[in-house]
Structures are given as C-alpha cells and as structure tokens.
Motif scaffolding. Structure first.
Motif, PDB file in Angstrom:
ATOM      1  N   CYS B 157       0.841  -1.213   0.000  1.00 36.86           N
ATOM      2  CA  CYS B 157       0.000   0.000   0.000  1.00 36.86           C
ATOM      3  C   CYS B 157       0.868   1.253   0.000  1.00 36.86           C
ATOM      4  CB  CYS B 157      -0.929   0.025   1.211  1.00 36.86           C
ATOM      5  SG  CYS B 157      -2.219  -1.188   1.089  1.00 36.86           S
ATOM      6  N   LEU B 158       1.932   1.230   0.790  1.00 37.31           N
ATOM      7  CA  LEU B 158       2.851   2.367   0.816  1.00 37.31           C
ATOM      8  C   LEU B 158       3.449   2.601  -0.575  1.00 37.31           C
ATOM      9  CD1 LEU B 158       4.608   1.584   4.211  1.00 37.31           C
ATOM     10  CD2 LEU B 158       3.482   3.767   3.672  1.00 37.31           C
ATOM     11  N   LEU B 159       3.899   1.525  -1.190  1.00 34.98           N
ATOM     12  CA  LEU B 159       4.518   1.645  -2.510  1.00 34.98           C
ATOM     13  C   LEU B 159       3.501   2.086  -3.562  1.00 34.98           C
ATOM     14  CD1 LEU B 159       6.847  -1.491  -2.388  1.00 34.98           C
ATOM     15  CD2 LEU B 159       7.551   0.921  -2.306  1.00 34.98           C
ATOM     16  N   GLU B 161       0.736   3.937  -3.124  1.00 36.68           N
ATOM     17  CA  GLU B 161       0.426   5.370  -2.944  1.00 36.68           C
ATOM     18  C   GLU B 161       1.624   6.235  -3.342  1.00 36.68           C
ATOM     19  OE1 GLU B 161      -2.521   6.039  -2.611  1.00 36.68           O
ATOM     20  OE2 GLU B 161      -3.418   4.375  -1.556  1.00 36.68           O
ATOM     21  N   GLY B 162       2.810   5.755  -2.968  1.00 37.77           N
ATOM     22  CA  GLY B 162       4.000   6.508  -3.344  1.00 37.77           C
ATOM     23  C   GLY B 162       4.132   6.626  -4.854  1.00 37.77           C
ATOM     24  N   ALA B 163       3.863   5.507  -5.529  1.00 37.02           N
ATOM     25  CA  ALA B 163       3.962   5.518  -6.994  1.00 37.02           C
ATOM     26  C   ALA B 163       2.973   6.500  -7.605  1.00 37.02           C
ATOM     27  CB  ALA B 163       3.725   4.104  -7.531  1.00 37.02           C
ATOM     28  N   VAL B 165       1.771   9.237  -6.297  1.00 42.93           N
ATOM     29  CA  VAL B 165       2.217  10.613  -6.076  1.00 42.93           C
ATOM     30  C   VAL B 165       3.387  10.964  -6.978  1.00 42.93           C
ATOM     31  CG1 VAL B 165       3.230  12.216  -4.410  1.00 42.93           C
ATOM     32  CG2 VAL B 165       1.372  10.698  -3.692  1.00 42.93           C
ATOM     33  N   LEU B 166       4.353  10.044  -7.080  1.00 46.02           N
ATOM     34  CA  LEU B 166       5.486  10.318  -7.965  1.00 46.02           C
ATOM     35  C   LEU B 166       5.024  10.472  -9.410  1.00 46.02           C
ATOM     36  CD1 LEU B 166       7.263   9.627  -5.497  1.00 46.02           C
ATOM     37  CD2 LEU B 166       8.777   8.444  -7.070  1.00 46.02           C
ATOM     38  N   HIS B 168       2.106  11.474 -10.454  1.00 43.19           N
ATOM     39  CA  HIS B 168       1.315  12.679 -10.664  1.00 43.19           C
ATOM     40  C   HIS B 168       2.088  13.966 -10.413  1.00 43.19           C
ATOM     41  CE1 HIS B 168      -2.088  15.554  -9.405  1.00 43.19           C
ATOM     42  NE2 HIS B 168      -1.963  15.594 -10.700  1.00 43.19           N
ATOM     43  N   ALA B 175       7.118   5.404 -12.465  1.00 42.13           N
ATOM     44  CA  ALA B 175       6.950   5.234 -11.017  1.00 42.13           C
ATOM     45  C   ALA B 175       6.428   3.843 -10.652  1.00 42.13           C
ATOM     46  CB  ALA B 175       6.006   6.300 -10.473  1.00 42.13           C
ATOM     47  N   LYS B 178       9.223   1.321 -10.890  1.00 45.01           N
ATOM     48  CA  LYS B 178      10.133   1.477  -9.754  1.00 45.01           C
ATOM     49  C   LYS B 178       9.540   0.844  -8.506  1.00 45.01           C
ATOM     50  CE  LYS B 178      12.255   5.801 -11.318  1.00 45.01           C
ATOM     51  NZ  LYS B 178      12.374   7.258 -11.106  1.00 45.01           N
ATOM     52  N   ALA B 179       8.261   1.093  -8.297  1.00 44.06           N
ATOM     53  CA  ALA B 179       7.581   0.529  -7.133  1.00 44.06           C
ATOM     54  C   ALA B 179       7.545  -0.991  -7.218  1.00 44.06           C
ATOM     55  CB  ALA B 179       6.169   1.101  -7.028  1.00 44.06           C
TER      56      ALA B 179
END
Lengths: 192, 192
Positions: B157-159, B161-163, B165-166, B168, B175, B178-179
């Motif tokens: 879930c962290l990855l 959401e991080g993806a 954001v990166l 967007h 992204a 990478k995730a």
DNA sequence: TTGAAAGGAGACCGATCTGTCTATTTGCGA
DNA sequence: TCGCAAATAGACAGATCGGTCTCCTTTCAA
C-alpha cells in the motif's frame, strides 16, 4: 521584503492548507490579517501570484525543517532512520513549525492544479525534486554503489510519499513507522 | 436510476478530475451536458451531494477495474506483479475506463476536503480501505504467515500510494515500475 | 385522452469572487 | 513641519457562485 508581505504569505498558507486553495477567497485572508485589499494587491499582482509565493514559502520552510532533522543524525543509516522519524513527528503534530498535519501541501495543491503544465503544479514538482535530492544526499553517505544509491533513493521516496498519503487520506498515525520498517528491508537489500 | 443522473455524475467526475472540485462550478457541468439546472437539483439536493455521488461512482469504477486486472493473473506472486502492471497502465494512459491520468481522485479530493471529519474525506478514506483490503486478499494467496500478510500489505500500500504521487506530482511515468522493483524486494523478505 | 412524472428554459436571488480605485491616514526620515 | 512611501477604509465593477422558482414541454402509462 516587508513585514506585511510576510504576514500575508504566512496567513494565506495557513488558510490554504486548511481549506484548499480554490475554496478560500482572498477576502478571508484579509479579514484574518486585518490588512487592506489594496495592500495585498500592492504586493501580489493576483491571487495566483500569492499562491505561487505561498508554495515557495512552504517549500523553503519544509526543506529547511527536514534538512535540520536529518542533520541531527550522524551520516549513514541513522539519517535514513531520521527521515522516517521526522515524518512520524510531522504526522503526529510534533513538528510545530509545519503546523497541524493536513497532508502534504504540495500533493494537495497538485490535486487542485492537476495539469502538469500549470506553473503552480510545476512548482510542486520542483519541491518534490528538491526533497528527493536531499534524500539522495543522505543515501550517498551509506557507502554503497552509485546505481544502488539511485535505486534506494527511489524506494525511499516511494515509501515517503506513500506514508504521507496513508497518514492523510486514511488517517493512519503510524504510517511513518510502517514505512520505516519497509525502508529497513530496502536498505538491507542494497547492502548485502 | 435515470440516465440523466448518470450523465451528470460521469460528466461531473470528468470535470472535477480535470479542474478540481472547488474550481469547477455546476454551471459548467450543465453547459457540458446540456441538462437543465432544475434537473440537476431534482437528482441531487446540493453540489455536495453531487460530489458525494461522484466519489462513490469513481470508487466503484476504480475498484472494479483493479479487481479485474488482478483477477487476470494467477493467484500468488503474479497478482502482486499485476498490481504494479495495472498501475503502470493507469499512469501511462493505457486504462481507458479510468480516463487520462491526473493523479488519484481520492487523494486530490482529500486535499480539497482535508478535514478528516468531513463526509467527503471519509468517503475517500473508505475507498483506500477498500483497495487495501483488495491488496490484502491477493497477498493472502502467497501462502505466508498471517503477520507477514499484514506487513506485506502495508508495504505494498505504501509503494502503491508513493507511486501514484510520484507519477502525478513529479510526472514520473516509470513510477509504477520502480515501485514494482521495491515490491519484489519486500516479497522476498517475507518469503525467506 | 388524461394526468403525473420528468425535464427544460431561463429569470431571479443573495452571496461571494477577484480585482480597481478614490480619498484619506499613518509612519518615518530629513 | 514637510514630503513621500506605505497603508487604510471601503465603495465599486463585472462576473460567477450555488440554489430557487415559474411557466412550459415532453414522455409515458393507464
């Protein structure tokens, strides 16, 4: 740089962060500051220029804070840990200079100016690049290969952004600590 | 459920996603659809109720799409990979049903309704919980311990959401890939 | 054909928006 | 005290906002 200008920027930031940029009108900023409308327009040509100044202000504010937090730790793995500890402080309202946590201002603003070509969106992008560079600098102190520096930096940025979203959208106060655990796994994987 | 109501919701979603919820006025929705204002207010008591319906619509739309993508893969590791492949499709505008990528609607809307007590924010929170549950279900097919299921779900879930954001905010079209690499590391760490 | 539900055109309302401008006041240094 | 820069109060402008309402039309089932 006049004091009135700074008051306008700081107050606008506070209100934008609480209510959103488009939902807040300039009249509310004026009411909160007691500053005349003419004065606001003496300092900023338009609301958009004020927004831009506010984004720049927060960029500096956040980067300074994070850099300060990171530099409290010894170079190396302690700095990676410090990154997530700093996030934990922020999410749990222990970073007073950043105001009460309402998500990442740059993510929020990017959502309101979602066209990547928009100058405000561009500013938010630049902020994220700045933070990524700061993180990369810390990763560089780990004594690992250059290609692994790149890879680990990517991972940490992903975890950082993910933690922010979980903390804000899902209200998960432990998001930073969860991300820290995942970061430990990532660090181990590039060090073996 | 009338067709007019559906047209209003879908058009409103498209415009909200492009311009932001507060920056867009209902008059523009009406102009785009050719539907009378009275009709809109026949179906929705207020703009806020329309927003709520739009969030619910997108929630269903996104969950159905993601579940469909995941179910194309065999249970197990293939489903974890499918998660990030699906994100990659989304970020790179290969998921037509989701419209051109402008970040995560739920993150964007949470930014505009940043008070966690706000009903709209609550809806976005619920959406994220739904997706986390869907991811957890896939992780459950890996044949790992229950506590590791929890831990890996958090990481994914962290990855995820991080993806988002990166992809967007920073416009990083890679992204998701990478995730995915980071996710592989996480999966390996819970399987050894 | 009739009546009810759905829908439309568009005027209207009060409020607020961003931005402009006039007349006046305040603060400060020479 | 004077002059200038900064700031103020607040009116004004045109535009738009979300929402209300009247009168009329269309659709559809009985």
């Amino acid at each position: 740089m006049s004091e009135k200008r700074q008051v306008l920027i700081e107050t606008a930031f506070k209100l934008f962060y609480q209510k959103g940029v488009h939902a807040l009108g300039i009249n509310e900023i004026l009411a909160e500051t007691g500053i005349a409308k003419k004065t606001l327009y003496n300092h900023f040509a338009s609301k958009n220029e004020l927004i831009s100044a506010v984004v720049a202000y927060r960029d500096k504010c956040f980067c300074d804070w994070l850099e300060g937090e990171l530099n409290k730790a010894a170079p190396g793995i302690a700095r990676i840990n410090a990154l997530f500890d700093a996030l934990d402080d922020w999410f749990n309202d222990r970073a007073e200079v950043l105001l009460p946590f309402r998500g990442c201002f740059f993510i929020n603003v990017s959502g309101e100016f979602s066209d990547p070509a928009d100058p405000v969106h561009q500013q938010c992008m630049k902020h994220k690049d700045n933070i990524a560079a700061l993180i990369k600098k810390q990763v560089g102190t780990l004594g690992i290969d250059v290609d692994q520096v790149e890879r680990l930096t990517d991972s940490l940025c992903l975890l950082k952004e993910g933690a922010i979203v979980l903390a804000h959208v899902q209200g998960d106060k432990r998001a930073a600590l969860k991300a820290k655990k995942s970061a430990e796994v990532m660090v181990r994987s590039v060090r073996k």
